[in-house]
Write a protein that holds these residues in place. Sequence first.
Motif, PDB file in Angstrom:
ATOM      1  N   TYR A  91      80.062 122.437 105.401  1.00 32.99           N
ATOM      2  CA  TYR A  91      79.288 121.216 105.172  1.00 32.99           C
ATOM      3  C   TYR A  91      77.958 121.231 105.927  1.00 32.99           C
ATOM      4  O   TYR A  91      76.976 120.644 105.473  1.00 32.99           O
ATOM      5  CB  TYR A  91      80.093 119.987 105.590  1.00 32.99           C
ATOM      6  CG  TYR A  91      81.073 119.493 104.550  1.00 32.99           C
ATOM      7  CD1 TYR A  91      80.672 119.270 103.239  1.00 32.99           C
ATOM      8  CD2 TYR A  91      82.407 119.234 104.883  1.00 32.99           C
ATOM      9  CE1 TYR A  91      81.568 118.808 102.284  1.00 32.99           C
ATOM     10  CE2 TYR A  91      83.307 118.768 103.941  1.00 32.99           C
ATOM     11  CZ  TYR A  91      82.891 118.555 102.638  1.00 32.99           C
ATOM     12  OH  TYR A  91      83.783 118.098 101.684  1.00 32.99           O
ATOM     13  N   GLU A 125      75.152 123.030  96.143  1.00 34.66           N
ATOM     14  CA  GLU A 125      75.948 121.925  95.615  1.00 34.66           C
ATOM     15  C   GLU A 125      75.290 121.299  94.386  1.00 34.66           C
ATOM     16  O   GLU A 125      75.970 120.937  93.418  1.00 34.66           O
ATOM     17  CB  GLU A 125      76.165 120.870  96.706  1.00 34.66           C
ATOM     18  CG  GLU A 125      77.111 119.753  96.328  1.00 34.66           C
ATOM     19  CD  GLU A 125      78.539 120.199  96.098  1.00 34.66           C
ATOM     20  OE1 GLU A 125      79.302 119.430  95.472  1.00 34.66           O
ATOM     21  OE2 GLU A 125      78.907 121.312  96.511  1.00 34.66           O
ATOM     22  N   HIS A 131      84.545 120.223 110.454  1.00 36.34           N
ATOM     23  CA  HIS A 131      84.219 119.868 109.074  1.00 36.34           C
ATOM     24  C   HIS A 131      85.296 120.339 108.104  1.00 36.34           C
ATOM     25  O   HIS A 131      85.537 119.690 107.077  1.00 36.34           O
ATOM     26  CB  HIS A 131      82.869 120.457 108.687  1.00 36.34           C
ATOM     27  CG  HIS A 131      81.712 119.703 109.255  1.00 36.34           C
ATOM     28  ND1 HIS A 131      80.457 120.262 109.440  1.00 36.34           N
ATOM     29  CD2 HIS A 131      81.605 118.413 109.688  1.00 36.34           C
ATOM     30  CE1 HIS A 131      79.641 119.355 109.945  1.00 36.34           C
ATOM     31  NE2 HIS A 131      80.313 118.238 110.111  1.00 36.34           N
ATOM     32  N   TYR A 190      87.369 118.037 105.462  1.00 37.90           N
ATOM     33  CA  TYR A 190      87.533 118.382 104.045  1.00 37.90           C
ATOM     34  C   TYR A 190      88.995 118.241 103.615  1.00 37.90           C
ATOM     35  O   TYR A 190      89.295 117.607 102.595  1.00 37.90           O
ATOM     36  CB  TYR A 190      87.049 119.813 103.825  1.00 37.90           C
ATOM     37  CG  TYR A 190      87.320 120.376 102.445  1.00 37.90           C
ATOM     38  CD1 TYR A 190      86.399 120.209 101.422  1.00 37.90           C
ATOM     39  CD2 TYR A 190      88.488 121.099 102.183  1.00 37.90           C
ATOM     40  CE1 TYR A 190      86.637 120.736 100.152  1.00 37.90           C
ATOM     41  CE2 TYR A 190      88.730 121.621 100.918  1.00 37.90           C
ATOM     42  CZ  TYR A 190      87.809 121.435  99.911  1.00 37.90           C
ATOM     43  OH  TYR A 190      88.040 121.951  98.655  1.00 37.90           O
ATOM     44  N   HIS A 248      82.899 114.300  98.402  1.00 37.46           N
ATOM     45  CA  HIS A 248      82.422 115.649  98.737  1.00 37.46           C
ATOM     46  C   HIS A 248      80.892 115.724  98.779  1.00 37.46           C
ATOM     47  O   HIS A 248      80.303 116.181  99.769  1.00 37.46           O
ATOM     48  CB  HIS A 248      82.980 116.652  97.729  1.00 37.46           C
ATOM     49  CG  HIS A 248      82.665 118.078  98.031  1.00 37.46           C
ATOM     50  ND1 HIS A 248      83.090 118.730  99.168  1.00 37.46           N
ATOM     51  CD2 HIS A 248      81.945 119.002  97.330  1.00 37.46           C
ATOM     52  CE1 HIS A 248      82.674 119.981  99.160  1.00 37.46           C
ATOM     53  NE2 HIS A 248      81.965 120.171  98.056  1.00 37.46           N
ATOM     54  N   ILE A 255      79.343 113.655 101.635  1.00 36.32           N
ATOM     55  CA  ILE A 255      79.424 114.268 102.961  1.00 36.32           C
ATOM     56  C   ILE A 255      78.226 115.192 103.174  1.00 36.32           C
ATOM     57  O   ILE A 255      77.572 115.164 104.220  1.00 36.32           O
ATOM     58  CB  ILE A 255      80.745 115.039 103.140  1.00 36.32           C
ATOM     59  CG1 ILE A 255      81.936 114.066 103.121  1.00 36.32           C
ATOM     60  CG2 ILE A 255      80.740 115.831 104.457  1.00 36.32           C
ATOM     61  CD1 ILE A 255      83.304 114.741 103.114  1.00 36.32           C
ATOM     62  N   PHE A 256      77.934 116.014 102.189  1.00 41.93           N
ATOM     63  CA  PHE A 256      76.756 116.877 102.266  1.00 41.93           C
ATOM     64  C   PHE A 256      75.490 116.046 102.477  1.00 41.93           C
ATOM     65  O   PHE A 256      74.646 116.361 103.330  1.00 41.93           O
ATOM     66  CB  PHE A 256      76.612 117.690 100.975  1.00 41.93           C
ATOM     67  CG  PHE A 256      77.313 119.016 100.988  1.00 41.93           C
ATOM     68  CD1 PHE A 256      76.936 120.015 101.881  1.00 41.93           C
ATOM     69  CD2 PHE A 256      78.337 119.300 100.091  1.00 41.93           C
ATOM     70  CE1 PHE A 256      77.560 121.252 101.887  1.00 41.93           C
ATOM     71  CE2 PHE A 256      78.975 120.530 100.095  1.00 41.93           C
ATOM     72  CZ  PHE A 256      78.582 121.508 100.990  1.00 41.93           C
TER      73      PHE A 256
END
Length: 213
Positions: free
Chosen positions: A54, A63, A93, A97, A110, A113-114
């Motif tokens: 991440y 991503e 991280h 996940y 997901h 979070i990035f």
Amino acid sequence: MLSQVTKWMAAAVLLISASAQAAEYEAGKEYKVLAEPVPVLADGKVHVEEAFWYGCPHCFHLEDIITPWKKNLPADVAFEGVPAMFGRAWVSHAQFYYVADVLGVLDQVHGDIFKAIHVERQRLLDRDDQRDFLVAKAGVKAADFDKAYESFTVKSRMKQGDQRIRAFQISGVPALIVQGKYIIDATSAGGQDKMLDVADYLIAKERAALSGK
């Protein structure tokens, strides 16, 4: 007669083009072949895994590319993320996940979070920060987060994930692993935008192998 010749020429061009495409990606150039493949589930599907972190800006960039690609994968392709654990922050991280996955909210958060880490400059390394994030973003109950965080399931999946990453013999992320045997990274593929092209090629290769063609 001219029309027939034109058709033959067109067919020849197509054959040459197909031949060039088939030879476009080579083992040892655009992708690496593991000497000892890492086992995947024998369910008749082609398995693609993404090794990531991440906190990695390159993973964050990928991503945007990989999200629409994942949504359009055919039913015979299974995709899964495998968080790498090459340092203390990576481990934190990775646990985040797997907690999100166990709680059933991973797909929902997901990308967030990035974004939180790379755009909003949140570190999301501490347990309290991770809990607050899932409570706010996914409506997770704090007690459920704490239960999952300490669970045997999460700890077991972290251990299994770390074992897979080590078996893949990668030293950095992001990387794509097809059917437990082919490794693709941005350097070998010629850029992140090319990684998925190589993955598509290898998926087709493995699909043909599974079907015996």
